[in-house]
Design a protein around this motif. Structure first.
Motif, mmCIF file in Angstrom:
data_model
loop_
_atom_site.group_PDB
_atom_site.id
_atom_site.type_symbol
_atom_site.label_atom_id
_atom_site.label_comp_id
_atom_site.label_asym_id
_atom_site.label_seq_id
_atom_site.Cartn_x
_atom_site.Cartn_y
_atom_site.Cartn_z
ATOM 1 N N LYS A 68 7.685 18.000 -55.648
ATOM 2 C CA LYS A 68 7.774 19.040 -56.684
ATOM 3 C C LYS A 68 6.609 18.906 -57.665
ATOM 4 C CE LYS A 68 9.953 22.330 -58.903
ATOM 5 N NZ LYS A 68 10.074 23.672 -58.379
ATOM 6 N N LYS A 69 6.300 17.683 -58.053
ATOM 7 C CA LYS A 69 5.184 17.432 -58.967
ATOM 8 C C LYS A 69 3.879 17.913 -58.347
ATOM 9 C CE LYS A 69 2.677 13.616 -61.164
ATOM 10 N NZ LYS A 69 2.577 12.168 -61.298
ATOM 11 N N GLN A 70 3.673 17.582 -57.075
ATOM 12 C CA GLN A 70 2.449 17.986 -56.381
ATOM 13 C C GLN A 70 2.366 19.505 -56.310
ATOM 14 O OE1 GLN A 70 0.114 15.819 -55.674
ATOM 15 N NE2 GLN A 70 -1.236 17.442 -54.978
ATOM 16 N N SER A 71 3.478 20.159 -56.047
ATOM 17 C CA SER A 71 3.519 21.615 -55.985
ATOM 18 C C SER A 71 3.159 22.224 -57.335
ATOM 19 C CB SER A 71 4.917 22.072 -55.551
ATOM 20 O OG SER A 71 5.047 23.458 -55.655
ATOM 21 N N ILE A 72 3.703 21.659 -58.406
ATOM 22 C CA ILE A 72 3.412 22.153 -59.761
ATOM 23 C C ILE A 72 1.942 21.943 -60.094
ATOM 24 C CG2 ILE A 72 3.843 21.726 -62.216
ATOM 25 C CD1 ILE A 72 6.787 21.140 -61.409
ATOM 26 N N ILE A 73 1.406 20.785 -59.736
ATOM 27 C CA ILE A 73 -0.014 20.489 -60.015
ATOM 28 C C ILE A 73 -0.907 21.462 -59.247
ATOM 29 C CG2 ILE A 73 -1.848 18.805 -59.608
ATOM 30 C CD1 ILE A 73 0.205 16.618 -60.346
ATOM 31 N N GLN A 74 -0.592 21.706 -57.976
ATOM 32 C CA GLN A 74 -1.397 22.633 -57.182
ATOM 33 C C GLN A 74 -1.342 24.044 -57.759
ATOM 34 O OE1 GLN A 74 0.142 22.131 -53.219
ATOM 35 N NE2 GLN A 74 -1.229 20.418 -52.753
ATOM 36 N N SER A 75 -0.152 24.454 -58.165
ATOM 37 C CA SER A 75 -0.004 25.780 -58.775
ATOM 38 C C SER A 75 -0.804 25.857 -60.071
ATOM 39 C CB SER A 75 1.476 26.058 -59.050
ATOM 40 O OG SER A 75 1.641 27.276 -59.722
ATOM 41 N N GLY A 76 -0.746 24.804 -60.868
ATOM 42 C CA GLY A 76 -1.512 24.756 -62.113
ATOM 43 C C GLY A 76 -3.008 24.786 -61.857
#
Length: 108
Positions: A68-76
Motif C-alpha cells: 500500500k505504501k509503495q502504491s501511494i508513493i508511486q501515485s504521488g
C-alpha cells in the motif's frame, strides 16, 4: 472350618484388598501424571500454533502495508511529475507574459 483357618483367610483377603487398593492408587497416580503430561503437550502445541498464526498474520500485514505504501508513493510520484510538467509549461507562459508587460510599460 476351623477358626484359625477362617482368620487366616480373612487376613489373606485383607492383604489382597490392601494390595488391590494400593495398585489402584498407583494406577490412578500414573494416569493423572500421563494426563497432566498430555495436557501440557497440548498447551505447548497450541501455543506454537498460535505463535505461528501470529507470525504469519504480522508478516502478511507488513507485506500489505509495504504494498500500500509503495502504491501511494508511486501515485504521488506520478502526481508530482504531472504537476511539475504543468508548472513548467505555465512558468514559460508566465515569463512571456511578464516580459510583454515589462516591455509594454517601458514603451508607455
Amino acid at each position: 472350618m476351623a477358626r484359625d483357618e477362617i482368620l487366616s483367610k480373612i487376613k489373606s483377603a485383607e492383604a489382597q484388598s490392601r494390595a488391590a487398593v494400593q495398585q489402584a492408587l498407583e494406577e490412578k497416580e500414573k494416569k493423572i501424571a500421563a494426563a497432566t503430561t498430555e495436557a501440557m503437550n497440548l498447551v505447548k502445541s497450541a501455543e506454537i500454533d498460535a505463535q505461528d498464526y501470529y507470525d504469519k498474520s504480522v508478516a502478511k500485514a507488513e507485506s500489505d502495508v509495504k504494498a500500500k505504501k509503495q502504491s501511494i508513493i508511486q501515485s504521488g510520484d506520478k502526481n508530482v511529475a504531472s504537476m511539475s510538467g504543468s508548472a513548467s509549461a505555465k512558468l514559460d507562459k508566465a515569463v512571456e507574459y511578464l516580459l510583454k508587460e515589462f516591455m509594454g510599460s517601458l514603451h508607455a
